[in-house]
Scaffold this motif. Structure first.
Motif, PDB file in Angstrom:
ATOM      1  N   ILE A 274      57.047 -19.024 -37.265  1.00  0.00           N
ATOM      2  CA  ILE A 274      57.785 -20.254 -37.442  1.00  0.00           C
ATOM      3  C   ILE A 274      59.317 -19.877 -36.729  1.00  0.00           C
ATOM      4  O   ILE A 274      59.739 -18.877 -37.344  1.00  0.00           O
ATOM      5  N   VAL A 275      59.826 -20.766 -35.796  1.00  0.00           N
ATOM      6  CA  VAL A 275      60.948 -20.567 -35.226  1.00  0.00           C
ATOM      7  C   VAL A 275      62.076 -21.521 -35.630  1.00  0.00           C
ATOM      8  O   VAL A 275      61.696 -22.741 -35.479  1.00  0.00           O
ATOM      9  N   THR A 276      62.868 -21.370 -36.460  1.00  0.00           N
ATOM     10  CA  THR A 276      64.039 -22.286 -37.174  1.00  0.00           C
ATOM     11  C   THR A 276      65.188 -21.461 -37.454  1.00  0.00           C
ATOM     12  O   THR A 276      65.361 -20.389 -37.383  1.00  0.00           O
ATOM     13  N   TRP A 277      66.010 -22.556 -37.910  1.00  0.00           N
ATOM     14  CA  TRP A 277      67.427 -21.476 -38.354  1.00  0.00           C
ATOM     15  C   TRP A 277      67.127 -21.258 -39.698  1.00  0.00           C
ATOM     16  O   TRP A 277      66.470 -21.731 -40.732  1.00  0.00           O
ATOM     17  N   LEU A 278      67.571 -19.776 -39.903  1.00  0.00           N
ATOM     18  CA  LEU A 278      67.343 -19.070 -41.329  1.00  0.00           C
ATOM     19  C   LEU A 278      68.693 -19.115 -42.173  1.00  0.00           C
ATOM     20  O   LEU A 278      68.521 -18.687 -43.493  1.00  0.00           O
ATOM     21  N   GLY A 279      69.796 -19.225 -41.362  1.00  0.00           N
ATOM     22  CA  GLY A 279      71.062 -18.703 -42.251  1.00  0.00           C
ATOM     23  C   GLY A 279      71.848 -20.311 -42.330  1.00  0.00           C
ATOM     24  O   GLY A 279      71.290 -21.229 -42.668  1.00  0.00           O
ATOM     25  N   GLY A 280      72.890 -19.741 -42.744  1.00  0.00           N
ATOM     26  CA  GLY A 280      73.806 -21.052 -43.339  1.00  0.00           C
ATOM     27  C   GLY A 280      73.518 -21.842 -44.572  1.00  0.00           C
ATOM     28  O   GLY A 280      72.635 -21.409 -45.351  1.00  0.00           O
ATOM     29  N   GLY A 281      73.397 -23.295 -44.387  1.00  0.00           N
ATOM     30  CA  GLY A 281      72.765 -24.182 -45.298  1.00  0.00           C
ATOM     31  C   GLY A 281      71.382 -24.049 -45.550  1.00  0.00           C
ATOM     32  O   GLY A 281      70.705 -24.644 -46.235  1.00  0.00           O
ATOM     33  N   VAL A 376      81.231 -20.603 -37.901  1.00  0.00           N
ATOM     34  CA  VAL A 376      81.614 -19.341 -38.379  1.00  0.00           C
ATOM     35  C   VAL A 376      80.419 -18.617 -37.934  1.00  0.00           C
ATOM     36  O   VAL A 376      79.429 -18.577 -38.520  1.00  0.00           O
ATOM     37  N   VAL A 377      80.528 -17.410 -37.352  1.00  0.00           N
ATOM     38  CA  VAL A 377      79.586 -16.391 -36.916  1.00  0.00           C
ATOM     39  C   VAL A 377      79.976 -15.081 -37.359  1.00  0.00           C
ATOM     40  O   VAL A 377      81.120 -14.882 -37.537  1.00  0.00           O
ATOM     41  N   ARG A 393      78.048 -20.413 -41.280  1.00  0.00           N
ATOM     42  CA  ARG A 393      78.295 -21.533 -41.690  1.00  0.00           C
ATOM     43  C   ARG A 393      79.285 -22.413 -40.691  1.00  0.00           C
ATOM     44  O   ARG A 393      79.577 -21.823 -39.899  1.00  0.00           O
ATOM     45  N   LYS A 394      79.121 -23.614 -40.941  1.00  0.00           N
ATOM     46  CA  LYS A 394      80.291 -24.520 -40.457  1.00  0.00           C
ATOM     47  C   LYS A 394      81.641 -24.102 -40.814  1.00  0.00           C
ATOM     48  O   LYS A 394      81.645 -23.549 -41.841  1.00  0.00           O
ATOM     49  N   GLY A 395      82.680 -24.515 -40.324  1.00  0.00           N
ATOM     50  CA  GLY A 395      83.848 -24.201 -40.550  1.00  0.00           C
ATOM     51  C   GLY A 395      84.303 -25.158 -41.782  1.00  0.00           C
ATOM     52  O   GLY A 395      83.740 -26.022 -42.202  1.00  0.00           O
ATOM     53  N   ARG A 396      85.791 -24.713 -42.266  1.00  0.00           N
ATOM     54  CA  ARG A 396      86.068 -25.486 -43.353  1.00  0.00           C
ATOM     55  C   ARG A 396      86.310 -27.187 -43.129  1.00  0.00           C
ATOM     56  O   ARG A 396      86.471 -27.508 -41.945  1.00  0.00           O
ATOM     57  N   THR A 402      70.914 -29.935 -43.972  1.00  0.00           N
ATOM     58  CA  THR A 402      69.509 -30.032 -43.340  1.00  0.00           C
ATOM     59  C   THR A 402      69.962 -30.652 -41.988  1.00  0.00           C
ATOM     60  O   THR A 402      69.069 -31.126 -40.974  1.00  0.00           O
ATOM     61  N   GLY A 403      71.120 -30.288 -41.222  1.00  0.00           N
ATOM     62  CA  GLY A 403      71.562 -30.719 -39.904  1.00  0.00           C
ATOM     63  C   GLY A 403      72.503 -32.001 -39.988  1.00  0.00           C
ATOM     64  O   GLY A 403      72.750 -32.329 -38.757  1.00  0.00           O
ATOM     65  N   GLU A 404      72.860 -32.547 -40.948  1.00  0.00           N
ATOM     66  CA  GLU A 404      73.672 -33.655 -41.013  1.00  0.00           C
ATOM     67  C   GLU A 404      75.261 -33.461 -40.757  1.00  0.00           C
ATOM     68  O   GLU A 404      76.019 -34.385 -40.412  1.00  0.00           O
ATOM     69  N   LYS A 405      75.625 -32.213 -40.849  1.00  0.00           N
ATOM     70  CA  LYS A 405      77.073 -31.932 -40.733  1.00  0.00           C
ATOM     71  C   LYS A 405      78.070 -32.897 -41.043  1.00  0.00           C
ATOM     72  O   LYS A 405      78.830 -33.661 -40.229  1.00  0.00           O
ATOM     73  N   LEU A 406      77.895 -33.090 -42.189  1.00  0.00           N
ATOM     74  CA  LEU A 406      79.126 -34.045 -43.054  1.00  0.00           C
ATOM     75  C   LEU A 406      80.394 -33.316 -43.008  1.00  0.00           C
ATOM     76  O   LEU A 406      80.595 -32.071 -42.951  1.00  0.00           O
TER      77      LEU A 406
END
Length: 528
Positions: A274-281, A376-377, A393-396, A402-406
């Motif tokens: 399965i190829v998918t995002w594994l990190g962050g949220g 952030v990487v 993660r996304k920045g501050r 789930t990809g919503e980037k609130l």
């Protein structure tokens, strides 16, 4: 195996062994010369963008050195360039992109208005090259594509802009433009992603995927999509069996009769990856997916990819080491702690240090010049002489379950809809539980507050709306706090986080890891 499958496999092996390997080897060769490769990439980008309105404004040319470029062009975010994108769409002139875009990648913006990122012919060519290299690495290591492919993406055309250009998901454009031999392996045709009703779309995908026993790879950006798909299949497995081949119907009926919950491994025992995002949220959802896989199946990280840029691809599948696309994108970095203190002096790719977190700034062929990704990487290893990068993660002020980037701005706007302004509030993204919880002091009824905030966030953020409509995100929960909670939180910030009282700033949107304050002693009630 059907004759058509044999032909498709032979064509795929031939293509990956030639075009895929060539792209992969080229990237590894570039990784041996990161400083030289990045300088060459920047010259090509500046040459292409010199004639745009933005390029002329900053005096961009291929003759600029790296240091001259950094001195001439300020770091920007999307709101800084929104007017240029709008002007290009409205006039057809080259305000930001150096050629007419094939499409605009659409995603949510921090102010509520959608972002439209130009995707040009040159940018698409780079994406295809990256896709070939990535597919070669996966197939070489795991023979991923020996069976069928369940690829889940977005619609390439979610709307048509004023100049007639489509706007949607780049995954849809890439999916549509795959070679015929690759499309023969698709279980889900790209037209499926254009179904507007989320329940109907997921049920259609579930029917197509569950009826196919020979799935060897599943590819989707977010692992929560796999969990949602499995929920739909479990609910409708009897109906799906009624429309499957006789042999597959018997298998599905037997699985439906089992007392144990249906797992990915039960449906597709031949699954290789399965190829998918594994990190962050996404880490929690990814772990839940991993628990359902066949014993030898791998979880491969999808790499650092966003609407604005494909930043990396995983070239070492066993270790999930991702190499920056250093021949296509010019990268700059600022250490995370320094960035959050206001520092904007950047480092280059070859200057990065191991096990250190950095904010990312990119320059691309499609017109993004020193564009802050607010991502952030972390340096997670080394490939050749180039640091491997892992998305953290996304920045501050931005969260992503789930990809919503609130964004924090959207939270403030939603809270402003309440009839009585709260004394204090914080919204916490709890990735482990897959939900948002708002802690509110002085706001009234918890259920009412939850419904108002959730409804407004759905209006402001198109990706939050998408995840809510598809069931990948539940309704926001609200915990009401007794008087004094705000004071206690501020004391926590000054005592535990080392902030000066006069400088203490409450981030209205935080991750559970960032917000380490225990609100439980102050809770009055919470909404379910």
């Amino acid at each position: 195996m059907r004759v058509s499958d044999t032909i498709a496999n032979a064509a795929l092996d031939l293509a990956l062994g030639s075009l895929g390997r060539r792209a992969y080897d080229r990237l590894l060769a570039q990784a041996e010369r990161p400083e030289e490769t990045q300088a060459r990439a920047l010259r090509a980008i500046l040459r292409a963008n010199a004639g745009t309105e933005q390029g002329r404004r900053f005096g961009v040319s291929a003759e600029l050195s790296v240091d001259q470029y950094r001195a001439a062009v300020p770091i920007s975010d999307y709101e800084d360039i929104r007017h240029l994108v709008t002007r290009q769409i409205e006039t057809g002139g080259f305000a930001i992109a150096p050629e007419k875009p094939l499409m605009y990648a659409r995603s949510s913006g921090t102010t509520g208005a959608a972002k439209y990122i130009p995707v040009t012919t040159a940018a698409l060519a780079q994406m295809r090259q990256a896709q070939r290299a990535m597919a070669y690495a996966q197939h070489k290591a795991l023979r991923c594509f020996s069976g069928k492919l369940v690829g889940l993406g977005g619609a390439a055309c979610e709307e048509t802009l004023a100049d007639g250009t489509p706007a949607g998901a780049t995954t849809g454009l890439i999916y549509q433009s795959m070679p015929r031999f690759m499309r023969a392996k698709y279980v889900v045709p790209p037209e499926t992603f254009e179904i507007a009703d989320y329940a109907e779309k997921y049920l259609t995908i579930a029917r197509l995927a569950a009826r196919e026993p020979a799935v060897s790879v599943i590819a989707t950006a977010n692992p929560s999509t796999v969990l949602r798909l499995m929920d739909v299949i479990r609910t409708h497995v009897g109906e799906i069996a009624a429309h499957a081949s006789p042999a597959r119907a018997r298998t599905l009926e037997a699985l439906a009769a089992c007392a144990e919950p249906l797992r990915v491994a039960d449906l597709w025992p031949r699954l290789r990856a399965i190829v998918t995002w594994l990190g962050g949220g996404c880490a929690t959802a990814a772990a839940a997916v991993r628990a359902q896989l066949p014993k030898d199946a791998a979880m491969i990280d999808a790499g650092y990819v966003a609407s604005e840029v494909r930043g990396t691809i995983v070239v070492d599948v066993r270790k999930n080491l991702a190499l920056p696309l250093l021949g296509d994108v010019f990268f700059e970095f600022v250490p995370a702690a320094a960035w959050e203190e206001g520092e904007r002096r950047t480092l280059l790719l070859h200057e990065l240090q191991p096990d250190t977190d950095y904010y990312v700034v990119v320059t691309t062929i499609a017109g993004l010049l020193r564009y802050s990704m607010n991502d952030v990487v972390r340096v997670s290893g080394r490939i050749g002489r180039t640091p491997a990068l892992q998305f953290i993660r996304k920045g501050r002020g931005v969260t992503n379950i789930t990809g919503e980037k609130l964004s924090e701005d959207q939270v403030h706007a939603a809270m402003a809809e309440l009839p009585a302004p709260p004394v204090f509030y914080i919204v916490v993204a709890d990735a482990e539980r897959g939900l948002y919880r708002a802690y509110v002091e002085g706001g009234g009824d918890a259920q009412f507050i939850a419904s108002v905030i959730d409804a407004r966030l759905r209006q402001l953020n198109l990706e939050y709306e998408s995840k809510r409509a598809s069931g990948r995100l539940p309704c926001l929960r609200v915990s009401l706090l007794r008087p004094g909670a705000a004071d206690a939180y501020h004391r926590h910030c000054t005592e535990q986080k080392g902030q000066r009282e006069a400088q203490a700033k409450v981030l209205a949107l935080q991750t559970a890891e960032e917000c380490r304050f225990d609100f439980a002693p102050y809770e009055l009630t919470h909404a379910h």
